[in-house]
Motif scaffolding. Structure first.
Motif, PDB file in Angstrom:
ATOM      1  N   GLY A  21       9.807  21.662  77.449  1.00  0.00           N
ATOM      2  CA  GLY A  21      10.472  21.373  78.711  1.00  0.00           C
ATOM      3  C   GLY A  21       9.981  20.083  79.344  1.00  0.00           C
ATOM      4  N   HIS A  22       8.662  19.855  79.285  1.00  0.00           N
ATOM      5  CA  HIS A  22       8.109  18.684  79.966  1.00  0.00           C
ATOM      6  C   HIS A  22       8.554  17.378  79.310  1.00  0.00           C
ATOM      7  N   GLY A  23       8.506  17.329  77.976  1.00  0.00           N
ATOM      8  CA  GLY A  23       8.922  16.115  77.276  1.00  0.00           C
ATOM      9  C   GLY A  23      10.400  15.835  77.508  1.00  0.00           C
ATOM     10  N   LEU A  42      10.302  13.168  70.282  1.00  0.00           N
ATOM     11  CA  LEU A  42       9.991  13.599  68.919  1.00  0.00           C
ATOM     12  C   LEU A  42       9.370  14.993  68.960  1.00  0.00           C
ATOM     13  N   GLU A  43       9.991  15.934  68.277  1.00  0.00           N
ATOM     14  CA  GLU A  43       9.521  17.323  68.278  1.00  0.00           C
ATOM     15  C   GLU A  43       9.213  17.731  66.843  1.00  0.00           C
ATOM     16  N   LYS A  44       8.016  18.270  66.647  1.00  0.00           N
ATOM     17  CA  LYS A  44       7.624  18.570  65.255  1.00  0.00           C
ATOM     18  C   LYS A  44       8.382  19.750  64.672  1.00  0.00           C
ATOM     19  N   GLY A  50       7.601  25.702  71.466  1.00  0.00           N
ATOM     20  CA  GLY A  50       6.207  25.820  71.915  1.00  0.00           C
ATOM     21  C   GLY A  50       6.122  26.773  73.104  1.00  0.00           C
ATOM     22  N   ASN A  51       5.304  26.406  74.063  1.00  0.00           N
ATOM     23  CA  ASN A  51       5.083  27.306  75.199  1.00  0.00           C
ATOM     24  C   ASN A  51       6.333  27.478  76.058  1.00  0.00           C
ATOM     25  N   THR A  52       7.209  26.476  76.031  1.00  0.00           N
ATOM     26  CA  THR A  52       8.422  26.575  76.856  1.00  0.00           C
ATOM     27  C   THR A  52       9.196  27.848  76.509  1.00  0.00           C
ATOM     28  N   GLY A  53       9.303  28.148  75.220  1.00  0.00           N
ATOM     29  CA  GLY A  53      10.069  29.332  74.808  1.00  0.00           C
ATOM     30  C   GLY A  53       9.218  30.579  74.671  1.00  0.00           C
ATOM     31  N   ARG A  54       7.964  30.532  75.120  1.00  0.00           N
ATOM     32  CA  ARG A  54       7.065  31.677  74.908  1.00  0.00           C
ATOM     33  C   ARG A  54       6.504  32.226  76.204  1.00  0.00           C
ATOM     34  N   ASN A  55       6.897  31.658  77.331  1.00  0.00           N
ATOM     35  CA  ASN A  55       6.189  32.026  78.562  1.00  0.00           C
ATOM     36  C   ASN A  55       6.910  33.131  79.335  1.00  0.00           C
ATOM     37  N   THR A  56       6.245  33.627  80.369  1.00  0.00           N
ATOM     38  CA  THR A  56       6.795  34.739  81.147  1.00  0.00           C
ATOM     39  C   THR A  56       7.622  34.247  82.345  1.00  0.00           C
ATOM     40  N   THR A  57       7.845  32.967  82.417  1.00  0.00           N
ATOM     41  CA  THR A  57       8.841  32.284  83.270  1.00  0.00           C
ATOM     42  C   THR A  57       8.648  32.450  84.787  1.00  0.00           C
ATOM     43  N   ILE A  58       7.416  32.695  85.200  1.00  0.00           N
ATOM     44  CA  ILE A  58       7.201  32.863  86.641  1.00  0.00           C
ATOM     45  C   ILE A  58       7.160  31.488  87.320  1.00  0.00           C
ATOM     46  N   ILE A  59       7.918  31.385  88.403  1.00  0.00           N
ATOM     47  CA  ILE A  59       8.047  30.115  89.132  1.00  0.00           C
ATOM     48  C   ILE A  59       7.614  30.348  90.573  1.00  0.00           C
ATOM     49  N   GLU A 186       7.274  15.350  63.145  1.00  0.00           N
ATOM     50  CA  GLU A 186       5.897  15.492  63.638  1.00  0.00           C
ATOM     51  C   GLU A 186       5.212  14.133  63.706  1.00  0.00           C
ATOM     52  N   VAL A 187       4.557  13.858  64.806  1.00  0.00           N
ATOM     53  CA  VAL A 187       3.758  12.637  64.908  1.00  0.00           C
ATOM     54  C   VAL A 187       2.397  12.929  64.279  1.00  0.00           C
ATOM     55  N   GLN A 188       2.037  12.098  63.285  1.00  0.00           N
ATOM     56  CA  GLN A 188       0.791  12.359  62.557  1.00  0.00           C
ATOM     57  C   GLN A 188      -0.252  11.270  62.757  1.00  0.00           C
ATOM     58  N   CYS A 344      -2.544  24.520  81.578  1.00  0.00           N
ATOM     59  CA  CYS A 344      -3.130  25.864  81.647  1.00  0.00           C
ATOM     60  C   CYS A 344      -2.010  26.894  81.457  1.00  0.00           C
ATOM     61  N   TYR A 345      -2.059  28.016  82.167  1.00  0.00           N
ATOM     62  CA  TYR A 345      -0.985  28.988  81.915  1.00  0.00           C
ATOM     63  C   TYR A 345       0.092  28.938  82.989  1.00  0.00           C
ATOM     64  N   GLY A 346       0.242  27.789  83.661  1.00  0.00           N
ATOM     65  CA  GLY A 346       1.223  27.750  84.739  1.00  0.00           C
ATOM     66  C   GLY A 346       2.172  26.574  84.676  1.00  0.00           C
ATOM     67  N   GLY A 347       2.416  26.036  83.488  1.00  0.00           N
ATOM     68  CA  GLY A 347       3.199  24.799  83.422  1.00  0.00           C
ATOM     69  C   GLY A 347       4.700  24.966  83.368  1.00  0.00           C
ATOM     70  N   PHE A 348       5.194  26.179  83.146  1.00  0.00           N
ATOM     71  CA  PHE A 348       6.652  26.321  83.071  1.00  0.00           C
ATOM     72  C   PHE A 348       7.269  25.977  84.419  1.00  0.00           C
ATOM     73  N   LYS A 349       6.681  26.526  85.480  1.00  0.00           N
ATOM     74  CA  LYS A 349       7.230  26.277  86.821  1.00  0.00           C
ATOM     75  C   LYS A 349       7.155  24.808  87.207  1.00  0.00           C
ATOM     76  N   ALA A 350       6.266  24.069  86.532  1.00  0.00           N
ATOM     77  CA  ALA A 350       6.093  22.647  86.849  1.00  0.00           C
ATOM     78  C   ALA A 350       7.134  21.776  86.160  1.00  0.00           C
TER      79      ALA A 350
HETATM   80  C1  LIG Z   1       2.493  33.746  77.006  1.00  0.00           C
HETATM   81  C2  LIG Z   1       2.648  32.640  78.008  1.00  0.00           C
HETATM   82  C3  LIG Z   1       2.987  32.937  79.326  1.00  0.00           C
HETATM   83  C4  LIG Z   1       3.130  31.921  80.260  1.00  0.00           C
HETATM   84  N1  LIG Z   1       3.602  32.241  81.484  1.00  0.00           N
HETATM   85  C5  LIG Z   1       3.897  31.266  82.376  1.00  0.00           C
HETATM   86  C6  LIG Z   1       4.536  31.596  83.593  1.00  0.00           C
HETATM   87  O1  LIG Z   1       4.857  32.759  83.865  1.00  0.00           O
HETATM   88  N2  LIG Z   1       4.803  30.574  84.458  1.00  0.00           N
HETATM   89  C7  LIG Z   1       4.485  29.295  84.194  1.00  0.00           C
HETATM   90  O2  LIG Z   1       4.725  28.434  85.027  1.00  0.00           O
HETATM   91  N3  LIG Z   1       3.913  28.936  82.998  1.00  0.00           N
HETATM   92  C8  LIG Z   1       3.631  29.894  82.085  1.00  0.00           C
HETATM   93  N4  LIG Z   1       3.073  29.563  80.871  1.00  0.00           N
HETATM   94  C9  LIG Z   1       2.706  28.167  80.599  1.00  0.00           C
HETATM   95  C10 LIG Z   1       3.896  27.335  80.208  1.00  0.00           C
HETATM   96  O3  LIG Z   1       4.639  27.978  79.204  1.00  0.00           O
HETATM   97  C11 LIG Z   1       3.469  25.956  79.708  1.00  0.00           C
HETATM   98  O4  LIG Z   1       2.496  25.379  80.558  1.00  0.00           O
HETATM   99  C12 LIG Z   1       4.656  25.000  79.621  1.00  0.00           C
HETATM  100  O5  LIG Z   1       5.752  25.629  78.996  1.00  0.00           O
HETATM  101  C13 LIG Z   1       4.254  23.761  78.873  1.00  0.00           C
HETATM  102  O6  LIG Z   1       5.420  23.035  78.558  1.00  0.00           O
HETATM  103  P1  LIG Z   1       5.322  21.762  77.642  1.00  0.00           P
HETATM  104  O7  LIG Z   1       6.664  21.187  77.526  1.00  0.00           O
HETATM  105  O8  LIG Z   1       4.206  20.923  78.129  1.00  0.00           O
HETATM  106  O9  LIG Z   1       4.778  22.374  76.258  1.00  0.00           O
HETATM  107  P2  LIG Z   1       5.520  23.047  74.971  1.00  0.00           P
HETATM  108  O10 LIG Z   1       6.728  23.818  75.377  1.00  0.00           O
HETATM  109  O11 LIG Z   1       4.451  23.754  74.235  1.00  0.00           O
HETATM  110  O12 LIG Z   1       6.020  21.776  74.217  1.00  0.00           O
HETATM  111  C14 LIG Z   1       5.165  20.947  73.480  1.00  0.00           C
HETATM  112  C15 LIG Z   1       5.872  20.622  72.185  1.00  0.00           C
HETATM  113  O13 LIG Z   1       5.129  19.626  71.489  1.00  0.00           O
HETATM  114  C16 LIG Z   1       5.336  19.834  70.115  1.00  0.00           C
HETATM  115  N5  LIG Z   1       4.300  19.125  69.381  1.00  0.00           N
HETATM  116  C17 LIG Z   1       2.980  19.413  69.286  1.00  0.00           C
HETATM  117  N6  LIG Z   1       2.347  18.506  68.503  1.00  0.00           N
HETATM  118  C18 LIG Z   1       3.285  17.622  68.099  1.00  0.00           C
HETATM  119  C19 LIG Z   1       3.264  16.471  67.272  1.00  0.00           C
HETATM  120  N7  LIG Z   1       2.132  16.056  66.697  1.00  0.00           N
HETATM  121  N8  LIG Z   1       4.430  15.805  67.051  1.00  0.00           N
HETATM  122  C20 LIG Z   1       5.589  16.214  67.616  1.00  0.00           C
HETATM  123  N9  LIG Z   1       5.665  17.309  68.408  1.00  0.00           N
HETATM  124  C21 LIG Z   1       4.537  18.000  68.653  1.00  0.00           C
HETATM  125  C22 LIG Z   1       5.277  21.354  69.980  1.00  0.00           C
HETATM  126  O14 LIG Z   1       5.906  21.786  68.791  1.00  0.00           O
HETATM  127  C23 LIG Z   1       5.981  21.815  71.242  1.00  0.00           C
HETATM  128  O15 LIG Z   1       7.343  22.114  71.039  1.00  0.00           O
HETATM  129  C24 LIG Z   1       2.894  30.571  79.902  1.00  0.00           C
HETATM  130  C25 LIG Z   1       2.577  30.267  78.582  1.00  0.00           C
HETATM  131  C26 LIG Z   1       2.467  31.290  77.636  1.00  0.00           C
HETATM  132  C27 LIG Z   1       2.167  30.943  76.200  1.00  0.00           C
END
Ligand SMILES: Cc1cc2nc3c(=O)[nH]c(=O)nc-3n(C[C@H](O)[C@H](O)[C@H](O)COP(=O)(O)OP(=O)(O)OC[C@H]3O[C@@H](n4cnc5c(N)ncnc54)[C@H](O)[C@@H]3O)c2cc1C
Length: 397
Positions: A21-23, A42-44, A50-59, A186-188, A344-350
């Motif tokens: 989500g952040h990228g 660029l997404e690997k 990643g965490n975007t599709g794995r979180n509990t979505t609290i905002i 993937e960026v290597q 940390c564990y709160g980045g979805f809402k951000a």
């Molecule tokens: C179980 C769980 C519960 C959570 N609950 C909450 C919640 O309730 N509320 C909340 O606000 N936050 C929550 N979070 C945190 C939140 O999900 C994350 O902080 C947020 O989604 C981070 O988003 P992102 O885009 O930074 O990371 P990601 O979604 O992880 O995206 C990073 C991407 O980078 C890619 N990547 C990595 N290395 C490379 C590379 N070398 N080259 C190319 N691509 C690469 C990965 O494949 C990934 O897709 C939770 C997280 C988890 C796991």
């Protein structure tokens, strides 16, 4: 496909590493707010995997410190209009977030937090036990639990959203503005010249870049290591669990204050739960049983009526934990390299505000007012953002 599936070009003005989500939000706001459209994400693997599709979505935006409060409040404001902004239904549901207090000192802390929120123009309400019993009828508000509920801090404008839709919506909107969203890339390696990153070595060949943004959450340390940048970040597993679907029983988000557990109900009816981190560093993107047991026992103290509900599945994501519990959205010592991480564990809402201010930081080579306090240099100067009051003790975050 909702977004184009382009071959990578030889070079871009800006390359964002990480299609979470952040990228994707960063790419969207680079194009939308700053007119910078020669951008690649660029997404690997697959976007949102990643965490975007794995979180509990609290905002929520119930933060104590001004810098975090203003940043997360801007994010919450963006959430309220996001579906319209990107023309994609992210199913944002402002159903409220209720933090339960079980001791008098915890109640005092929540009073302090609530008052700070009100002073910052953010909604906060104290609920008595009786009000909570009416608001969330299935909660055990009696004197029977080991830690009876004393009251709770409610933020009504907080809630949940559909996580995948956030990635898909930003990807489609960014793609429509000319951004290349490139999956399985993937960026290597990051090749440098004169303290600048000039080429990204990827699994789909070398790609040149004017500026590079890192937004890879749990893999931040690994990508930063490609330019020998050591960061105050540890990667830990955080798990989530869902039950079998039930009829509607819970129309808000509830967090347990005598342990660590948060519960909401998805639109499909599943009870969505999360708990603590695994407290050892790890890149294992999977669940395990001890934390599940701990979170479920806390959930049952809140909702004994869930005791015979079956667990459907659980999974893990990799958290980028900073030493003060607050994110890093920053320039780096490398001239054209920018860092978005430490969520940390709160980045979805951000997500929306993170994209907004990171795009600004990249476009202007300077922080936005809202992320001025979130720079990397705070770990040198000592002006850390310790919202939880845990100090430089990663294991308490
Ligand atoms: C179980 C769980 C519960 C959570 N609950 C909450 C919640 O309730 N509320 C909340 O606000 N936050 C929550 N979070 C945190 C939140 O999900 C994350 O902080 C947020 O989604 C981070 O988003 P992102 O885009 O930074 O990371 P990601 O979604 O992880 O995206 C990073 C991407 O980078 C890619 N990547 C990595 N290395 C490379 C590379 N070398 N080259 C190319 N691509 C690469 C990965 O494949 C990934 O897709 C939770 C997280 C988890 C796991």
């Amino acid at each position: 496909m909702a977004w184009r599936n382009p071959e990578p070009k030889k070079s871009y003005d800006v390359v964002i590493i990480g299609g979470g989500g952040h990228g994707l939000a960063t790419a969207y706001y680079l194009a939308k707010n700053h007119g910078i459209r020669n951008v690649a994400v660029l997404e690997k693997s697959w976007i949102g995997g990643g965490n975007t599709g794995r979180n509990t979505t609290i905002i929520r935006s119930n933060y104590l410190l001004d810098a975090n409060a203003h940043f997360y409040e801007w994010s919450l404001k963006l959430w309220h209009g996001l579906s319209q902004e990107i023309n994609y239904n992210v199913m944002f549901s402002p159903r409220g977030v209720l933090n339960l207090a079980h001791t008098e000192s915890q109640r005092d802390q929540y009073f302090q937090r609530g008052n700070r929120m009100l002073l910052n123009g953010i909604d906060a309400e104290w609920m008595t036990r009786q009000e909570i019993a009416r608001h969330v009828p299935h909660l055990d508000c009696s004197d029977s639990p080991r830690f009876p509920i004393l009251g709770g801090l409610l933020q009504r404008r907080g809630g949940t959203a559909r996580h995948d839709a956030v990635a898909w919506g930003y990807a489609r909107a960014a793609s429509a503005l000319g951004v290349d969203v490139i999956q399985n890339c993937e960026v290597q390696g990051l090749l440098q010249h004169n303290n600048r990153v000039v080429t990204l070595q990827t699994t789909r060949g070398p790609i040149g870049a004017g500026k590079v943004g890192i937004a890879v959450a749990g893999h931040t340390g690994k990508v930063a290591a490609m330019v020998n940048l050591k960061l105050p970040i540890e990667s830990h597993v955080l798990q989530a669990f869902v039950s079998e679907p039930l009829k509607p029983i819970l129309d808000t988000v509830v967090t347990y204050g005598a342990g660590h557990c948060y519960v909401s109900q998805s639109d499909k009816g599943e009870m969505v739960m999360g708990g603590d981190l695994d407290f050892h560093p790890s890149y294992a993107q999977k669940g395990n049983l001890p934390i599940l047991q701990e979170a479920v026992s806390a959930a049952l103290q809140m909702f004994p009526m869930l005791s015979r509900v079956r667990m459907l599945r659980h999974w893990g994501g990799i958290m980028d934990m900073t030493l003060d519990g607050s994110p890093i959205i920053s320039k780096t010592p490398i001239d054209n390299l920018y860092l978005n991480g430490g969520w940390c564990y709160g980045g979805f809402k951000a997500t929306p505000a993170s994209g907004w201010v990171f795009a600004h930081t990249i476009a202007h080579d300077a922080p936005h007012d809202l992320n001025r306090a979130h720079g990397l240099e705070r770990f040198e100067t000592g002006r850390v953002l310790d919202d939880k009051g845990a100090g430089p003790t990663a294991h308490w975050h």
